[in-house]
Design an enzyme around this catalytic site. Structure first.
Site, PDB file in Angstrom:
ATOM      1  N   ASP A 256     -65.791  14.979  26.665  1.00 34.48           N
ATOM      2  CA  ASP A 256     -66.464  16.090  27.342  1.00 34.48           C
ATOM      3  C   ASP A 256     -67.808  15.591  27.841  1.00 34.48           C
ATOM      4  OD1 ASP A 256     -67.899  18.395  28.071  1.00 34.48           O
ATOM      5  OD2 ASP A 256     -66.681  19.616  26.718  1.00 34.48           O
ATOM      6  N   ALA A 282     -55.594  24.688  30.175  1.00 40.30           N
ATOM      7  CA  ALA A 282     -56.869  25.035  30.826  1.00 40.30           C
ATOM      8  C   ALA A 282     -56.626  25.577  32.234  1.00 40.30           C
ATOM      9  CB  ALA A 282     -57.779  23.816  30.856  1.00 40.30           C
ATOM     10  N   ARG A 283     -56.507  24.691  33.176  1.00 37.36           N
ATOM     11  CA  ARG A 283     -56.228  25.082  34.550  1.00 37.36           C
ATOM     12  C   ARG A 283     -55.362  24.013  35.196  1.00 37.36           C
ATOM     13  NH1 ARG A 283     -57.094  29.289  33.296  1.00 37.36           N
ATOM     14  NH2 ARG A 283     -58.411  30.917  34.180  1.00 37.36           N
ATOM     15  N   ASP A 307     -49.113  25.211  30.550  1.00 36.00           N
ATOM     16  CA  ASP A 307     -49.221  26.675  30.614  1.00 36.00           C
ATOM     17  C   ASP A 307     -49.819  27.123  31.943  1.00 36.00           C
ATOM     18  OD1 ASP A 307     -49.148  29.350  29.501  1.00 36.00           O
ATOM     19  OD2 ASP A 307     -51.326  29.226  29.263  1.00 36.00           O
ATOM     20  N   GLU A 312     -50.034  29.375  41.123  1.00 35.41           N
ATOM     21  CA  GLU A 312     -49.366  30.260  40.167  1.00 35.41           C
ATOM     22  C   GLU A 312     -48.845  31.506  40.877  1.00 35.41           C
ATOM     23  OE1 GLU A 312     -51.782  30.961  36.710  1.00 35.41           O
ATOM     24  OE2 GLU A 312     -51.800  28.848  36.173  1.00 35.41           O
ATOM     25  N   HIS A 331     -48.542  30.855  32.064  1.00 36.66           N
ATOM     26  CA  HIS A 331     -49.957  31.202  31.818  1.00 36.66           C
ATOM     27  C   HIS A 331     -50.074  32.266  30.709  1.00 36.66           C
ATOM     28  CE1 HIS A 331     -54.130  31.209  33.914  1.00 36.66           C
ATOM     29  NE2 HIS A 331     -54.266  31.467  32.627  1.00 36.66           N
ATOM     30  N   LEU A 332     -49.620  31.859  29.541  1.00 43.03           N
ATOM     31  CA  LEU A 332     -49.591  32.801  28.416  1.00 43.03           C
ATOM     32  C   LEU A 332     -50.689  32.559  27.388  1.00 43.03           C
ATOM     33  CD1 LEU A 332     -45.739  33.008  27.615  1.00 43.03           C
ATOM     34  CD2 LEU A 332     -47.176  34.681  28.792  1.00 43.03           C
TER      35      LEU A 332
HETATM   36  N1  LIG Z   1     -54.241  29.305  29.507  1.00 39.36           N
HETATM   37  C1  LIG Z   1     -54.981  30.380  29.290  1.00 39.36           C
HETATM   38  O1  LIG Z   1     -54.484  31.502  29.259  1.00 39.36           O
HETATM   39  C2  LIG Z   1     -56.418  30.215  29.050  1.00 39.36           C
HETATM   40  C3  LIG Z   1     -57.084  29.214  29.670  1.00 39.36           C
HETATM   41  N2  LIG Z   1     -58.421  29.075  29.468  1.00 39.36           N
HETATM   42  C4  LIG Z   1     -59.061  27.983  30.161  1.00 39.36           C
HETATM   43  O2  LIG Z   1     -59.367  26.989  29.206  1.00 39.36           O
HETATM   44  C5  LIG Z   1     -60.494  26.253  29.628  1.00 39.36           C
HETATM   45  C6  LIG Z   1     -61.507  26.148  28.506  1.00 39.36           C
HETATM   46  O3  LIG Z   1     -61.986  27.436  28.189  1.00 39.36           O
HETATM   47  P1  LIG Z   1     -63.227  27.583  27.187  1.00 39.36           P
HETATM   48  O4  LIG Z   1     -63.061  26.632  26.078  1.00 39.36           O
HETATM   49  O5  LIG Z   1     -63.357  29.016  26.872  1.00 39.36           O
HETATM   50  O6  LIG Z   1     -64.409  27.136  28.126  1.00 39.36           O
HETATM   51  P2  LIG Z   1     -65.744  26.381  27.698  1.00 39.36           P
HETATM   52  O7  LIG Z   1     -66.664  26.530  28.834  1.00 39.36           O
HETATM   53  O8  LIG Z   1     -66.177  26.844  26.349  1.00 39.36           O
HETATM   54  O9  LIG Z   1     -65.321  24.855  27.585  1.00 39.36           O
HETATM   55  C7  LIG Z   1     -65.038  24.045  28.673  1.00 39.36           C
HETATM   56  C8  LIG Z   1     -65.507  22.656  28.329  1.00 39.36           C
HETATM   57  O10 LIG Z   1     -65.016  21.753  29.301  1.00 39.36           O
HETATM   58  C9  LIG Z   1     -66.009  20.763  29.506  1.00 39.36           C
HETATM   59  N3  LIG Z   1     -65.785  20.060  30.754  1.00 39.36           N
HETATM   60  C10 LIG Z   1     -66.128  20.437  31.985  1.00 39.36           C
HETATM   61  N4  LIG Z   1     -65.759  19.508  32.875  1.00 39.36           N
HETATM   62  C11 LIG Z   1     -65.139  18.526  32.173  1.00 39.36           C
HETATM   63  C12 LIG Z   1     -64.548  17.298  32.537  1.00 39.36           C
HETATM   64  N5  LIG Z   1     -64.497  16.895  33.795  1.00 39.36           N
HETATM   65  N6  LIG Z   1     -64.004  16.538  31.570  1.00 39.36           N
HETATM   66  C13 LIG Z   1     -64.032  16.940  30.281  1.00 39.36           C
HETATM   67  N7  LIG Z   1     -64.608  18.095  29.882  1.00 39.36           N
HETATM   68  C14 LIG Z   1     -65.148  18.880  30.827  1.00 39.36           C
HETATM   69  C15 LIG Z   1     -67.286  21.545  29.449  1.00 39.36           C
HETATM   70  O11 LIG Z   1     -68.394  20.722  29.178  1.00 39.36           O
HETATM   71  C16 LIG Z   1     -67.020  22.524  28.325  1.00 39.36           C
HETATM   72  O12 LIG Z   1     -67.469  22.022  27.080  1.00 39.36           O
HETATM   73  C17 LIG Z   1     -61.021  26.981  30.857  1.00 39.36           C
HETATM   74  O13 LIG Z   1     -60.555  26.315  31.989  1.00 39.36           O
HETATM   75  C18 LIG Z   1     -60.385  28.345  30.759  1.00 39.36           C
HETATM   76  O14 LIG Z   1     -60.258  28.960  31.990  1.00 39.36           O
HETATM   77  C19 LIG Z   1     -59.116  29.854  28.594  1.00 39.36           C
HETATM   78  C20 LIG Z   1     -58.498  30.869  27.952  1.00 39.36           C
HETATM   79  C21 LIG Z   1     -57.092  31.167  28.159  1.00 39.36           C
HETATM   80  O1  LIG Z   2     -59.193  33.443  30.320  1.00 35.82           O
HETATM   81  C1  LIG Z   2     -58.683  32.571  31.027  1.00 35.82           C
HETATM   82  O2  LIG Z   2     -59.296  31.655  31.565  1.00 35.82           O
HETATM   83  C2  LIG Z   2     -57.250  32.616  31.247  1.00 35.82           C
HETATM   84  O3  LIG Z   2     -56.740  31.719  31.857  1.00 35.82           O
HETATM   85  C3  LIG Z   2     -56.486  33.784  30.819  1.00 35.82           C
HETATM   86  O4  LIG Z   2     -55.865  34.305  31.965  1.00 35.82           O
HETATM   87  P1  LIG Z   2     -55.221  35.739  31.937  1.00 35.82           P
HETATM   88  O5  LIG Z   2     -56.298  36.702  31.636  1.00 35.82           O
HETATM   89  O6  LIG Z   2     -54.184  35.745  30.861  1.00 35.82           O
HETATM   90  O7  LIG Z   2     -54.631  35.935  33.283  1.00 35.82           O
END
Ligand SMILES: NC(=O)C1=CN([C@@H]2O[C@H](COP(=O)(O)OP(=O)(O)OC[C@H]3O[C@@H](n4cnc5c(N)ncnc54)[C@H](O)[C@@H]3O)[C@@H](O)[C@H]2O)C=CC1
Ligand SMILES: O=C(O)C(=O)COP(=O)(O)O
Length: 568
Positions: A256, A282-283, A307, A312, A331-332
């Site tokens: 990170d 993540a994305r 995921d 999407e 995307h769950l």
């Molecule tokens: N699949 C889903 O349903 C969900 C997906 N997410 C996604 O998960 C990801 C993480 O969410 P959080 O932990 O809440 O966010 P966060 O902001 O707490 O953590 C993200 C981390 O990624 C780091 N980062 C940024 N660019 C980077 C790079 N190029 N290489 C390595 N690390 C890097 C940042 O420094 C930060 O520590 C986000 O993209 C969020 O949208 C979050 C919740 C649900």
């Molecule tokens: O919180 C995020 O970043 C997510 O990816 C969750 O997406 P959603 O609210 O389930 O469509």
């Protein structure tokens, strides 16, 4: 600031002078002062009134006047997200937990309309004050254009805001808030679920069994214990994944670039180990999907569990999704009952707070201003906006201001005085009177830049035993012409603002009587105070200009700490 707290200025000072050399009482009557108070709604110390020296032409007589009611002050601070007395309309365009909907319904009319086409969203948004989305709604520039003037808040019920055009939101002064914490565990758990499912071929084995096969040797898996897990992005989700993976007996490393060194030890990924397994919750954009397909085909990547996807939903014939070594979920990550209830409440509270005029702790496109900072700066916020409004009205042509220097005199060190809010309000004050643009904390710097208005700030240290955050704010505008010749001194207009004042009974009658005796008709009167029996301010509009005697009599009232007469 020419007028000190104890000065009673009848015919005040040289216009806009910041000089403290001459007593306001001795100054020419053609140059009036004005005192403003922003009522204290945020628990700021009760002595606070805003005093602005200015020149005006409309007849207006001011003795400690109220500038704003409680709610109005809140509105000023709150980026104009307050929508007046009408119930705000909140559009919820994706499924949101009931608990969140209940929070929203207490404040406004909640319209739940799912699966809207982009056109339908644009049509609906024009009547809405707020919009709540998850990852499925694309909040594009067109949406902000359609919502212009009405849409004040976009709430993202989750973390990622990549589906919201933040630049457009900012340009339109629309606050974007998210719910960054409530789905962290759900996403981490989903990451672990994918990890385990991938290691043991759960998806493929399940599908094959349902297809009537019994392939025990085909689906031999790999153990997790003792394996190394590299967590890319060691934020909220990443660190929770790491904790759980350690519990499974894995070696965890993290990469990170932005995380503090003590949180993540950087790892080198120049070359991945052949047979690596990749999980992405993540994305989609963090992985080159075409390259991943190739890596899967060549065996460099043994398996992937995904995921999230660049597009999407992904195309039905997506090579990646269809790959036999890939397991995929739609995307769950955030989709647990618990997370969705939590996210719904988190975002509903953020949106309601924003609509009620509070600065959100989860604002994505506005500076975070801590509640305690907001509280103590509240009276200065109104002052800052008024200074800006005065400034622009003094300059010939209105739009002639190209640069403003703001000087904050403060006993605080530069690091202990957060001026972003004040700067934003000065910009608001300067720009709103001459345009249709709504300016707020969200877009103030952007709008200023767009209009070529340069704002420089200087903090001047003063010795003071008072615990006020700011002793005075001064706006300096150089190289401008004024409608009022006396406003310009050495090519510069300078306007000072300060804070202080007193509330005590009988003042309305007393001042009214003095005016009545001189046959001066009062056209309006506005009174306010910081709190009971504390500092107060009163503005009186008059039909006739009071004579010198009336002004002197008012100035002689002991409780009147300062008053000014001005013609606007
Ligand atoms: N699949 C889903 O349903 C969900 C997906 N997410 C996604 O998960 C990801 C993480 O969410 P959080 O932990 O809440 O966010 P966060 O902001 O707490 O953590 C993200 C981390 O990624 C780091 N980062 C940024 N660019 C980077 C790079 N190029 N290489 C390595 N690390 C890097 C940042 O420094 C930060 O520590 C986000 O993209 C969020 O949208 C979050 C919740 C649900
Ligand atoms: O919180 C995020 O970043 C997510 O990816 C969750 O997406 P959603 O609210 O389930 O469509």
């Amino acid at each position: 600031m020419a007028s000190s707290a104890s000065t009673k200025s009848i015919f005040p000072s040289p216009l806009f002078s910041s000089s403290s050399s001459s007593s306001s009482k001795s100054r020419s009557s053609k140059i009036p002062n004005l005192s403003f108070l922003s009522s204290n709604t945020f628990g700021t110390k009760p002595n606070d009134i805003n005093i602005i020296k200015l020149s005006c032409q409309q007849r207006c007589f001011v003795v400690n006047s109220v500038l704003k009611t409680v709610d109005q002050t809140k509105q000023t601070i709150s980026n104009n997200v307050v929508v007046g007395n009408e119930k705000p309309t909140i559009l919820v365009s994706e499924k949101l937990g009931e608990a969140g909907l209940q929070v929203l319904r207490k404040l406004g009319n909640v319209v739940c309309a799912y699966d809207l086409s982009p056109e339908e969203l644009c049509t609906k948004i024009s009547t809405c004050d707020a919009l709540i989305v998850r990852s499925g709604t694309k909040v594009t520039r067109k949406v902000f254009e359609a919502g212009k003037g009405k849409l004040r808040v976009v709430g993202r019920a989750g973390v990622g805001i990549d589906n919201v055009d933040l630049q457009a939101a900012t340009e339109f002064g629309c606050l974007v808030v998210n719910a960054p914490t409530a789905n962290t565990i759900a996403a981490a758990e989903h990451g672990i679920a994918l990890l385990a499912a991938m290691a043991r071929n759960v998806s493929q084995a399940d599908a094959s069994l349902k297809a009537g096969k019994w392939l025990r040797s085909k689906y031999v898996g790999v153990s997790m214990v003792g394996k190394t897990l590299a967590v890319m992005g060691f934020g909220k989700v990443g660190s929770e994944v790491a904790r759980r993976a350690k519990g499974l007996g894995m070696n965890v490393i993290a990469h990170d670039p932005y995380a503090p060194a003590d949180r993540a030890r950087a790892a080198a990924f120049a070359k991945m180990k052949k047979g690596v397994r990749i999980i992405n919750v993540a994305r989609g954009g963090v992985i080159d999907e075409d390259a991943l397909v190739k890596a899967l085909d060549s065996g460099i990547v043994a398996q992937a569990a995904l995921d999230v996807f660049t597009e999407e939903p992904p195309a039905k014939d997506s090579k990646l999704v269809q790959h036999e070594n890939v397991i995929a979920t739609p995307h769950l990550g955030a989709s647990t009952k618990e997370a969705q209830e939590g996210v719904a409440i988190e975002i509903a509270e953020a949106v309601v707070g924003a609509l009620n005029g509070e600065l959100s702790a989860t604002a994505v496109n506005a500076p975070m201003v801590a509640p305690e900072v907001l509280s103590e700066l509240a009276p200065y916020v109104a002052l800052a906006e008024k200074l800006g409004r005065l400034a622009v009205q003094l300059v010939s042509g209105g739009s002639g201001i190209q640069s403003i220097k703001v000087v904050y005199r403060s006993a605080r060190g530069p690091d202990n005085l957060d001026t972003r809010l004040l700067r934003a309000m000065i910009i608001k004050g300067v720009i709103e009177p001459i345009s249709n643009t709504i300016v707020n904390l969200v877009n103030a710097d952007y709008i200023a830049k767009q209009r070529g208005l340069r704002i420089s700030e200087e903090k001047v240290a003063v010795d003071s035993s008072l615990e006020l955050p700011v002793e005075s704010i001064q706006i300096q505008i150089s190289n401008v012409e004024s409608k009022f010749a006396s406003a310009v001194s050495e090519g510069q207009i300078s306007i000072d603002g300060k804070v202080k004042q007193i509330d005590q009974p009988g003042m309305i009658g007393l001042v009214g009587n003095i005016l009545g005796q001189q046959n001066v008709n009062v056209s309006f009167m506005s009174v306010g105070r910081t709190s009971r029996r504390q500092k107060a301010i009163m503005a009186i509009g008059v039909d006739e200009e009071p004579n010198k005697e009336a002004l002197e009599n008012i100035g002689a009232v002991p409780a009147v700490e300062e008053f000014v007469f001005l013609k606007l």
